[in-house]
Scaffold this active site. Sequence first.
Site, mmCIF file in Angstrom:
data_model
loop_
_atom_site.group_PDB
_atom_site.id
_atom_site.type_symbol
_atom_site.label_atom_id
_atom_site.label_comp_id
_atom_site.label_asym_id
_atom_site.label_seq_id
_atom_site.Cartn_x
_atom_site.Cartn_y
_atom_site.Cartn_z
ATOM 1 N N SER A 1 6.106 -5.776 -11.162
ATOM 2 C CA SER A 1 5.106 -6.838 -11.153
ATOM 3 C C SER A 1 4.882 -7.365 -12.558
ATOM 4 C CB SER A 1 3.803 -6.246 -10.613
ATOM 5 O OG SER A 1 2.719 -7.098 -10.916
ATOM 6 N N LYS B 1 3.319 1.029 -11.727
ATOM 7 C CA LYS B 1 4.530 0.198 -11.778
ATOM 8 C C LYS B 1 5.293 0.434 -13.090
ATOM 9 C CE LYS B 1 4.345 -1.776 -7.827
ATOM 10 N NZ LYS B 1 5.337 -1.442 -6.821
ATOM 11 N N TYR C 1 -2.898 0.823 -10.796
ATOM 12 C CA TYR C 1 -1.807 0.170 -10.056
ATOM 13 C C TYR C 1 -0.716 -0.278 -11.035
ATOM 14 C CZ TYR C 1 0.918 -3.539 -7.901
ATOM 15 O OH TYR C 1 1.968 -4.325 -7.494
HETATM 16 P P1 NAD Z 1 2.650 -4.681 1.606
HETATM 17 O O1 NAD Z 1 1.521 -3.722 1.518
HETATM 18 O O2 NAD Z 1 2.551 -5.813 2.549
HETATM 19 O O3 NAD Z 1 3.999 -3.879 1.927
HETATM 20 C C1 NAD Z 1 4.227 -2.572 1.471
HETATM 21 C C2 NAD Z 1 4.767 -1.772 2.627
HETATM 22 O O4 NAD Z 1 5.027 -0.430 2.188
HETATM 23 C C3 NAD Z 1 3.765 -1.673 3.788
HETATM 24 O O5 NAD Z 1 4.425 -1.971 4.996
HETATM 25 C C4 NAD Z 1 3.312 -0.215 3.755
HETATM 26 O O6 NAD Z 1 2.978 0.268 5.039
HETATM 27 C C5 NAD Z 1 4.546 0.465 3.163
HETATM 28 N N1 NAD Z 1 4.277 1.734 2.441
HETATM 29 C C6 NAD Z 1 3.351 1.954 1.481
HETATM 30 N N2 NAD Z 1 3.445 3.237 1.062
HETATM 31 C C7 NAD Z 1 4.440 3.821 1.757
HETATM 32 C C8 NAD Z 1 5.010 5.121 1.756
HETATM 33 N N3 NAD Z 1 4.534 6.088 0.983
HETATM 34 N N4 NAD Z 1 6.038 5.375 2.591
HETATM 35 C C9 NAD Z 1 6.523 4.410 3.410
HETATM 36 N N5 NAD Z 1 6.012 3.150 3.466
HETATM 37 C C10 NAD Z 1 4.979 2.863 2.642
HETATM 38 O O7 NAD Z 1 2.932 -5.205 0.118
HETATM 39 P P2 NAD Z 1 3.868 -6.379 -0.377
HETATM 40 O O8 NAD Z 1 2.992 -7.492 -0.834
HETATM 41 O O9 NAD Z 1 4.937 -6.651 0.590
HETATM 42 O O10 NAD Z 1 4.464 -5.716 -1.690
HETATM 43 C C11 NAD Z 1 5.707 -5.017 -1.682
HETATM 44 C C12 NAD Z 1 5.910 -4.395 -3.046
HETATM 45 O O11 NAD Z 1 5.860 -5.409 -4.034
HETATM 46 C C13 NAD Z 1 4.847 -3.369 -3.423
HETATM 47 O O12 NAD Z 1 5.483 -2.298 -4.101
HETATM 48 C C14 NAD Z 1 3.940 -4.125 -4.363
HETATM 49 O O13 NAD Z 1 3.301 -3.291 -5.280
HETATM 50 C C15 NAD Z 1 4.926 -5.057 -5.051
HETATM 51 N N6 NAD Z 1 4.300 -6.279 -5.558
HETATM 52 C C16 NAD Z 1 3.574 -7.064 -4.724
HETATM 53 C C17 NAD Z 1 2.953 -8.210 -5.205
HETATM 54 C C18 NAD Z 1 2.112 -9.071 -4.317
HETATM 55 O O14 NAD Z 1 1.305 -9.859 -4.831
HETATM 56 N N7 NAD Z 1 2.244 -9.016 -2.994
HETATM 57 C C19 NAD Z 1 3.098 -8.555 -6.569
HETATM 58 C C20 NAD Z 1 3.872 -7.749 -7.384
HETATM 59 C C21 NAD Z 1 4.472 -6.597 -6.877
#
Ligand code: NAD
Length: 336
Positions: free
Chosen positions: A124, A152, A148
């Site tokens: 991120s 990362k 958080y």
């Molecule tokens: P999201 O919460 O919609 O998706 C994450 C998925 O991971 C979910 O389906 C959740 O059930 C699953 N999960 C979490 N912990 C788990 C575990 N221990 N074992 C198995 N499954 C698990 O989030 P997203 O927005 O799709 O983000 C995906 C990734 O991108 C994340 O790592 C997040 O930190 C990163 N990210 C997201 C954003 C954003 O704004 N959405 C920005 C930067 C980085």
Amino acid sequence: MTVLVTGGAGYIGTHTLVELIAAKKSVLVLDNYCNSSVKSLLKVTEITGVKIPVIEGDINDKECLNNIFTQHDIESVIHFAGLKAVGESCEQPLKYYQNNVAGTLTLCEVMGKYNCKKIVFSSSATVYGDPTTVPITESFPLSTTNPYGASKLMVENILRDLYQSDNSWNIAILRYFNPVGAHQSGLIGEDPNDIPNNLMPFITQVAVGKREFLSVFGDDYDTKDGSGVRDYIHVVDLAKGHLKALGKLEKNIGCVEYNLGTGSGVSVLEMVSAFESVNGQKVPYKITDRRPGDIACCFAQTDFAENELNWKAEKSLSDMMADAWNWQKNNPNGYE
Ligand code: NAD
Ligand code: UDP
């Protein structure tokens, strides 16, 4: 040869599955549904016509991972699984370090054991902390302001160390800026569990009548109109970036970081007015205090991803607004 997609049932994961399937990749999802449900994967099937193989399990569960690698021919991993709420990470830091950091350690350990050494990791722009200038290049100094973000950055450091210790790994660290929008079909999109923390889902929930007004967190920043500036990127563009990164891993890149953004900074007030003009929906708002920990301005320098991955965000701010609204109005309660 299969791509393991951890966290594939989530917001960015589902959109990436659509692109992987369009590119004829074989996929396997691992998700514990802690922030999603199987319904999102059924929608991916509706869009693609392909049933998505899924294992309900946790990246912390070594036995589950061993079974996956024994029973499937996994050639690479796109690793989305993680918790992402900044506020919650301040209240429950151990949960975040356990899930995001320890979980990734377990995943990498098992990958190495089965000689699967290609991973695309969801990092991120938060790892840049409060940048002194913009646009932000990949070589900017790294720092974090909450657990958080720290989780990362820790994973990034672990992945860099892993590569140093064993050059046969190929690792793409993707630093997302602000993903928004939804698939054009309106079948998949962002489905926050509770009150949204992020701007875009808050705007759409106000427009659909679930929330009375948007709080604009501060209008006294040193930005074009005083409200915070971010680099919003359409989630479908972001998903396509993952395919490019996956392809790049074949070229023995080592461990490389890429900014995935558009390169344009948009303020909160500009977001509100873009939403209103594209969708003809009012978004009442009030200016409130700044949100603790927020920075004034953050947007990417995108040349590196453009040159190295042959990837560029193509969708406009209007596309982001139209698609976010299309998803929200067709699914006022998300996947429920
Ligand atoms: P999201 O919460 O919609 O998706 C994450 C998925 O991971 C979910 O389906 C959740 O059930 C699953 N999960 C979490 N912990 C788990 C575990 N221990 N074992 C198995 N499954 C698990 O989030 P997203 O927005 O799709 O983000 C995906 C990734 O991108 C994340 O790592 C997040 O930190 C990163 N990210 C997201 C954003 C954003 O704004 N959405 C920005 C930067 C980085
Ligand atoms: N923001 C806001 N009201 C909200 C949510 C967010 O004014 O209800 C602002 C926030 O201060 C920031 C921008 O919108 O300037 C993007 O916030 P978001 O939480 O979506 O992303 P991040 O801060 O993680 O970049």
